[in-house]
Write a protein that holds these residues in place. Sequence first.
Motif, PDB file in Angstrom:
ATOM      1  N   LYS A 251       0.832  -1.209   0.000  1.00  0.00           N
ATOM      2  CA  LYS A 251       0.000   0.000   0.000  1.00  0.00           C
ATOM      3  C   LYS A 251       0.864   1.255   0.000  1.00  0.00           C
ATOM      4  O   LYS A 251       0.674   2.175  -0.811  1.00  0.00           O
ATOM      5  N   GLY A 252       1.843   1.294   0.919  1.00  0.00           N
ATOM      6  CA  GLY A 252       2.719   2.463   0.977  1.00  0.00           C
ATOM      7  C   GLY A 252       3.573   2.614  -0.263  1.00  0.00           C
ATOM      8  O   GLY A 252       3.790   3.729  -0.752  1.00  0.00           O
ATOM      9  N   GLY A 253       4.071   1.479  -0.812  1.00  0.00           N
ATOM     10  CA  GLY A 253       4.903   1.547  -2.007  1.00  0.00           C
ATOM     11  C   GLY A 253       4.153   2.069  -3.211  1.00  0.00           C
ATOM     12  O   GLY A 253       4.668   2.888  -3.978  1.00  0.00           O
ATOM     13  N   LEU A 254       2.921   1.607  -3.386  1.00  0.00           N
ATOM     14  CA  LEU A 254       2.129   2.078  -4.522  1.00  0.00           C
ATOM     15  C   LEU A 254       1.764   3.552  -4.374  1.00  0.00           C
ATOM     16  O   LEU A 254       1.746   4.295  -5.368  1.00  0.00           O
ATOM     17  N   ILE A 255       1.498   3.988  -3.151  1.00  0.00           N
ATOM     18  CA  ILE A 255       1.193   5.406  -2.950  1.00  0.00           C
ATOM     19  C   ILE A 255       2.414   6.264  -3.275  1.00  0.00           C
ATOM     20  O   ILE A 255       2.333   7.251  -4.016  1.00  0.00           O
ATOM     21  N   GLY A 256       3.571   5.887  -2.716  1.00  0.00           N
ATOM     22  CA  GLY A 256       4.784   6.663  -2.969  1.00  0.00           C
ATOM     23  C   GLY A 256       5.206   6.621  -4.423  1.00  0.00           C
ATOM     24  O   GLY A 256       5.586   7.650  -5.005  1.00  0.00           O
ATOM     25  N   GLY A 257       5.145   5.436  -5.053  1.00  0.00           N
ATOM     26  CA  GLY A 257       5.497   5.329  -6.463  1.00  0.00           C
ATOM     27  C   GLY A 257       4.542   6.104  -7.356  1.00  0.00           C
ATOM     28  O   GLY A 257       4.964   6.744  -8.326  1.00  0.00           O
ATOM     29  N   GLY A 258       3.249   6.059  -7.027  1.00  0.00           N
ATOM     30  CA  GLY A 258       2.273   6.817  -7.814  1.00  0.00           C
ATOM     31  C   GLY A 258       2.503   8.316  -7.726  1.00  0.00           C
ATOM     32  O   GLY A 258       2.418   9.027  -8.731  1.00  0.00           O
ATOM     33  N   LEU A 259       2.847   8.804  -6.519  1.00  0.00           N
ATOM     34  CA  LEU A 259       3.137  10.233  -6.371  1.00  0.00           C
ATOM     35  C   LEU A 259       4.387  10.622  -7.156  1.00  0.00           C
ATOM     36  O   LEU A 259       4.445  11.714  -7.746  1.00  0.00           O
ATOM     37  N   ALA A 260       5.388   9.744  -7.170  1.00  0.00           N
ATOM     38  CA  ALA A 260       6.601  10.030  -7.942  1.00  0.00           C
ATOM     39  C   ALA A 260       6.292  10.095  -9.442  1.00  0.00           C
ATOM     40  O   ALA A 260       6.796  10.974 -10.150  1.00  0.00           O
ATOM     41  N   CYS A 261       5.462   9.176  -9.926  1.00  0.00           N
ATOM     42  CA  CYS A 261       5.072   9.206 -11.342  1.00  0.00           C
ATOM     43  C   CYS A 261       4.328  10.500 -11.668  1.00  0.00           C
ATOM     44  O   CYS A 261       4.577  11.120 -12.718  1.00  0.00           O
ATOM     45  N   LEU A 262       3.422  10.912 -10.780  1.00  0.00           N
ATOM     46  CA  LEU A 262       2.709  12.165 -11.005  1.00  0.00           C
ATOM     47  C   LEU A 262       3.667  13.356 -11.008  1.00  0.00           C
ATOM     48  O   LEU A 262       3.483  14.315 -11.773  1.00  0.00           O
ATOM     49  N   MET A 263       4.697  13.290 -10.177  1.00  0.00           N
ATOM     50  CA  MET A 263       5.682  14.368 -10.143  1.00  0.00           C
ATOM     51  C   MET A 263       6.406  14.494 -11.479  1.00  0.00           C
ATOM     52  O   MET A 263       6.590  15.598 -12.012  1.00  0.00           O
ATOM     53  N   PHE A 264       6.822  13.350 -12.058  1.00  0.00           N
ATOM     54  CA  PHE A 264       7.520  13.397 -13.344  1.00  0.00           C
ATOM     55  C   PHE A 264       6.575  13.827 -14.471  1.00  0.00           C
ATOM     56  O   PHE A 264       6.986  14.539 -15.391  1.00  0.00           O
ATOM     57  N   VAL A 265       5.319  13.396 -14.403  1.00  0.00           N
ATOM     58  CA  VAL A 265       4.351  13.833 -15.417  1.00  0.00           C
ATOM     59  C   VAL A 265       4.148  15.345 -15.327  1.00  0.00           C
ATOM     60  O   VAL A 265       4.115  16.047 -16.355  1.00  0.00           O
ATOM     61  N   ALA A 266       4.032  15.865 -14.097  1.00  0.00           N
ATOM     62  CA  ALA A 266       3.863  17.303 -13.929  1.00  0.00           C
ATOM     63  C   ALA A 266       5.094  18.067 -14.419  1.00  0.00           C
ATOM     64  O   ALA A 266       4.972  19.128 -15.049  1.00  0.00           O
ATOM     65  N   ALA A 267       6.294  17.522 -14.140  1.00  0.00           N
ATOM     66  CA  ALA A 267       7.518  18.176 -14.613  1.00  0.00           C
ATOM     67  C   ALA A 267       7.563  18.200 -16.139  1.00  0.00           C
ATOM     68  O   ALA A 267       7.996  19.184 -16.751  1.00  0.00           O
ATOM     69  N   GLY A 268       7.109  17.109 -16.780  1.00  0.00           N
ATOM     70  CA  GLY A 268       7.070  17.083 -18.234  1.00  0.00           C
ATOM     71  C   GLY A 268       6.096  18.105 -18.799  1.00  0.00           C
ATOM     72  O   GLY A 268       6.376  18.757 -19.814  1.00  0.00           O
TER      73      GLY A 268
END
Length: 327
Positions: A251-268
Amino acid sequence: MALVKRPSRDDAPGAAQTPGRSTPGELALRKDMPLVPISSIAGRALVTVIAIMTFLGSLTAGSAILIAGASRDWSQSVSREMTIQVRPMAGHDIDAEVAKAAAIARATPGVADATVFDKTEAERLLEPWLGQGLDMAELPIPRLIVIRLRDEGGADLAAFRKALTDAVSGVSLDDHHLWLARLATMANTVVVVAVLIFLLVLAAMGLAVAFATRGAMSGNQEIVGVLHFVGAEDRFIAREFQKHFLRLGLKGGLIGGGLACLMFVAAGLVQSWMVATPGGDQLEALFGSFTLGLKGYLAILAIAVGIAFATGITSRTIVFRHLQALE
């Protein structure tokens, strides 16, 4: 895991019951109750810690992937180009010397094209350092020829350099090997630093899981002790803890990984809005595109799942050691 009463003959209608006493075989394990509580304050805190650690680890890994990709693109671009510099020499016509150097370059096998920079273009290259509006007529500004090599290579640099120095006065050939070496060193340094940061994140997460496991065992110490001494296998008890912490880690890994993916999408997206601006051009030149691609996002998913399994294995190991100490 809870203890419930198993029906016996004494439970029949009219049977006498003795308050506070239970007969043998009266207690059984209910399978629908977990040994470790699913929802608790400690569990939610551990999910938060794992999410933060996964987020930081994913950001580190994604940044390393972006910089390594940009460095690879730089190396490929620089390795396909060379620069000829012709300095003004007394008693020589620099335009004639530049023309001879360009002719030698175009006639060299493996050279795809040679672009000559005239005096105005050479002066424009110095404006970022010297400023605008300066009279550069009296400055001995060298002339540049940018050479683009064929993709398949094949140019004999030693013979090419000798032909230039024999025929052209004040000439030098820069194959950018120093820049390539610096780029490789920078990329390797970034990768090493990213690996060290990722290992520190894993170590911190391991300590958090260890403390959480010991806290869960302390809170269920009586039940664990009873199960152990009545003959429950150690692997059964350890498996219950492993499943519990595996769920929390996932649960924690998917939350943290999902937030990281959103961060890179936002940076793009931000980078796409800054296209054709000075800041956007500099960011793209330094880091390339902020798009991770499928491999990058799969790497973040692998990190999240790996952290979940590491959480479960860590808790299982600690429980095994505790049960062995009870013996």
